[in-house]
Design a protein around this motif. Structure first.
Motif, PDB file in Angstrom:
ATOM      1  N   ASP A  35      67.363   7.891  -3.937  1.00 14.20           N
ATOM      2  CA  ASP A  35      67.101   8.540  -2.652  1.00 14.20           C
ATOM      3  C   ASP A  35      67.338  10.037  -2.816  1.00 14.20           C
ATOM      4  N   MET A  36      66.729  10.794  -1.916  1.00 15.99           N
ATOM      5  CA  MET A  36      66.855  12.235  -1.975  1.00 15.99           C
ATOM      6  C   MET A  36      66.735  12.782  -0.563  1.00 15.99           C
ATOM      7  N   GLU A  37      67.566  13.765  -0.249  1.00 17.05           N
ATOM      8  CA  GLU A  37      67.488  14.422   1.053  1.00 17.05           C
ATOM      9  C   GLU A  37      67.436  15.922   0.826  1.00 17.05           C
ATOM     10  N   LEU A  38      66.573  16.573   1.573  1.00 14.85           N
ATOM     11  CA  LEU A  38      66.454  18.029   1.510  1.00 14.85           C
ATOM     12  C   LEU A  38      66.561  18.561   2.925  1.00 14.85           C
ATOM     13  N   ARG A  39      67.486  19.495   3.126  1.00 20.27           N
ATOM     14  CA  ARG A  39      67.643  20.122   4.431  1.00 20.27           C
ATOM     15  C   ARG A  39      67.424  21.618   4.280  1.00 20.27           C
ATOM     16  N   VAL A  40      66.582  22.146   5.152  1.00 19.82           N
ATOM     17  CA  VAL A  40      66.352  23.592   5.198  1.00 19.82           C
ATOM     18  C   VAL A  40      66.712  24.051   6.602  1.00 19.82           C
ATOM     19  N   GLU A  41      67.633  24.996   6.691  1.00 17.49           N
ATOM     20  CA  GLU A  41      68.043  25.526   7.991  1.00 17.49           C
ATOM     21  C   GLU A  41      67.727  27.013   8.048  1.00 17.49           C
ATOM     22  N   PHE A  42      67.092  27.416   9.122  1.00 16.40           N
ATOM     23  CA  PHE A  42      66.762  28.816   9.359  1.00 16.40           C
ATOM     24  C   PHE A  42      67.660  29.357  10.458  1.00 16.40           C
ATOM     25  N   ASN A  43      68.224  30.533  10.244  1.00 15.00           N
ATOM     26  CA  ASN A  43      68.996  31.228  11.263  1.00 15.00           C
ATOM     27  C   ASN A  43      68.402  32.629  11.379  1.00 15.00           C
ATOM     28  N   GLN A  44      67.886  32.952  12.554  1.00 22.65           N
ATOM     29  CA  GLN A  44      67.195  34.226  12.741  1.00 22.65           C
ATOM     30  C   GLN A  44      67.919  35.157  13.712  1.00 22.65           C
ATOM     31  N   GLU A  45      69.214  34.951  13.894  1.00 20.83           N
ATOM     32  CA  GLU A  45      69.963  35.786  14.837  1.00 20.83           C
ATOM     33  C   GLU A  45      70.118  37.217  14.338  1.00 20.83           C
ATOM     34  N   ASP A  46      70.651  37.393  13.137  1.00 23.11           N
ATOM     35  CA  ASP A  46      70.840  38.728  12.548  1.00 23.11           C
ATOM     36  C   ASP A  46      69.989  38.815  11.299  1.00 23.11           C
ATOM     37  N   GLY A  47      68.689  39.012  11.466  1.00 22.18           N
ATOM     38  CA  GLY A  47      67.789  38.967  10.317  1.00 22.18           C
ATOM     39  C   GLY A  47      67.464  37.513  10.030  1.00 22.18           C
ATOM     40  N   LEU A  48      67.118  37.225   8.793  1.00 24.24           N
ATOM     41  CA  LEU A  48      66.765  35.851   8.427  1.00 24.24           C
ATOM     42  C   LEU A  48      67.751  35.332   7.400  1.00 24.24           C
ATOM     43  N   ASP A  49      68.356  34.205   7.719  1.00 28.53           N
ATOM     44  CA  ASP A  49      69.266  33.535   6.805  1.00 28.53           C
ATOM     45  C   ASP A  49      68.751  32.111   6.631  1.00 28.53           C
ATOM     46  N   VAL A  50      68.563  31.697   5.389  1.00 27.73           N
ATOM     47  CA  VAL A  50      68.049  30.357   5.112  1.00 27.73           C
ATOM     48  C   VAL A  50      69.053  29.623   4.241  1.00 27.73           C
ATOM     49  N   ASP A  51      69.337  28.389   4.612  1.00 26.12           N
ATOM     50  CA  ASP A  51      70.250  27.555   3.840  1.00 26.12           C
ATOM     51  C   ASP A  51      69.486  26.310   3.392  1.00 26.12           C
ATOM     52  N   VAL A  52      69.567  26.004   2.111  1.00 31.09           N
ATOM     53  CA  VAL A  52      68.896  24.824   1.563  1.00 31.09           C
ATOM     54  C   VAL A  52      69.940  23.929   0.922  1.00 31.09           C
ATOM     55  N   GLU A  53      69.881  22.659   1.254  1.00 33.01           N
ATOM     56  CA  GLU A  53      70.799  21.690   0.663  1.00 33.01           C
ATOM     57  C   GLU A  53      69.982  20.506   0.150  1.00 33.01           C
ATOM     58  N   VAL A  54      70.216  20.152  -1.101  1.00 34.62           N
ATOM     59  CA  VAL A  54      69.552  18.998  -1.701  1.00 34.62           C
ATOM     60  C   VAL A  54      70.633  17.989  -2.048  1.00 34.62           C
ATOM     61  N   GLU A  55      70.419  16.757  -1.611  1.00 33.72           N
ATOM     62  CA  GLU A  55      71.355  15.679  -1.913  1.00 33.72           C
ATOM     63  C   GLU A  55      70.587  14.614  -2.690  1.00 33.72           C
ATOM     64  N   LEU A  56      71.096  14.273  -3.860  1.00 29.33           N
ATOM     65  CA  LEU A  56      70.430  13.302  -4.733  1.00 29.33           C
ATOM     66  C   LEU A  56      71.291  12.064  -4.914  1.00 29.33           C
ATOM     67  N   PHE A  57      70.640  10.927  -4.883  1.00 26.47           N
ATOM     68  CA  PHE A  57      71.298   9.658  -5.173  1.00 26.47           C
ATOM     69  C   PHE A  57      70.559   9.072  -6.363  1.00 26.47           C
ATOM     70  N   LEU A  58      71.197   9.172  -7.533  1.00 25.02           N
ATOM     71  CA  LEU A  58      70.556   8.766  -8.784  1.00 25.02           C
ATOM     72  C   LEU A  58      71.075   7.416  -9.250  1.00 25.02           C
ATOM     73  N   ASP A  59      70.245   6.739 -10.020  1.00 32.03           N
ATOM     74  CA  ASP A  59      70.643   5.501 -10.661  1.00 32.03           C
ATOM     75  C   ASP A  59      71.906   5.767 -11.482  1.00 32.03           C
ATOM     76  N   GLU A  60      72.831   4.826 -11.488  1.00 33.78           N
ATOM     77  CA  GLU A  60      74.107   5.056 -12.175  1.00 33.78           C
ATOM     78  C   GLU A  60      73.948   5.252 -13.677  1.00 33.78           C
ATOM     79  N   LEU A  61      72.841   4.817 -14.243  1.00 35.20           N
ATOM     80  CA  LEU A  61      72.604   4.993 -15.679  1.00 35.20           C
ATOM     81  C   LEU A  61      71.914   6.324 -15.994  1.00 35.20           C
ATOM     82  N   CYS A  62      71.530   7.046 -14.965  1.00 27.66           N
ATOM     83  CA  CYS A  62      70.826   8.313 -15.147  1.00 27.66           C
ATOM     84  C   CYS A  62      71.757   9.325 -15.819  1.00 27.66           C
TER      85      CYS A  62
END
Length: 89
Positions: A35-62
């Motif tokens: 499984d994989m999750e990607l979150r992108v958050e934009f904050n435009q209050e004081d200019g542009l701030d972008v936060d990216v988070e990737v969460e990976l769930f890999l096979d235990e043998l990977c």
């Protein structure tokens, strides 16, 4: 810098997700990613701030590097920068 519209943020997020996914699958096979999750958050209050988070769930043998999710997030951030540059032209 102009404020991004919801549609622009959606398109940028989609492009970032594609790049992150391509990066991950260039390092590990699709079978190893449970499984994989990607979150992108934009904050435009004081200019542009972008936060990216990737969460990976890999096979235990990977044998993937434990930094793979962070590297994919960095690739996504670089794509976001490219997309924003295009909008600024």
């Amino acid at each position: 810098m102009k404020t991004l519209t919801d549609l622009e943020m959606e398109k940028i997020s989609e492009a970032a997700a594609v790049v992150a996914e391509k990066y991950i699958f260039s390092k590990v096979s699709k079978k190893e990613v449970q499984d994989m999750e990607l979150r992108v958050e934009f904050n435009q209050e004081d200019g542009l701030d972008v936060d990216v988070e990737v969460e990976l769930f890999l096979d235990e043998l990977c044998k993937a590097d434990e930094n793979l999710a962070d590297e994919a997030a960095q690739a996504a951030l670089e794509e976001i920068d490219r997309q924003i540059e295009k909008l600024s032209e």
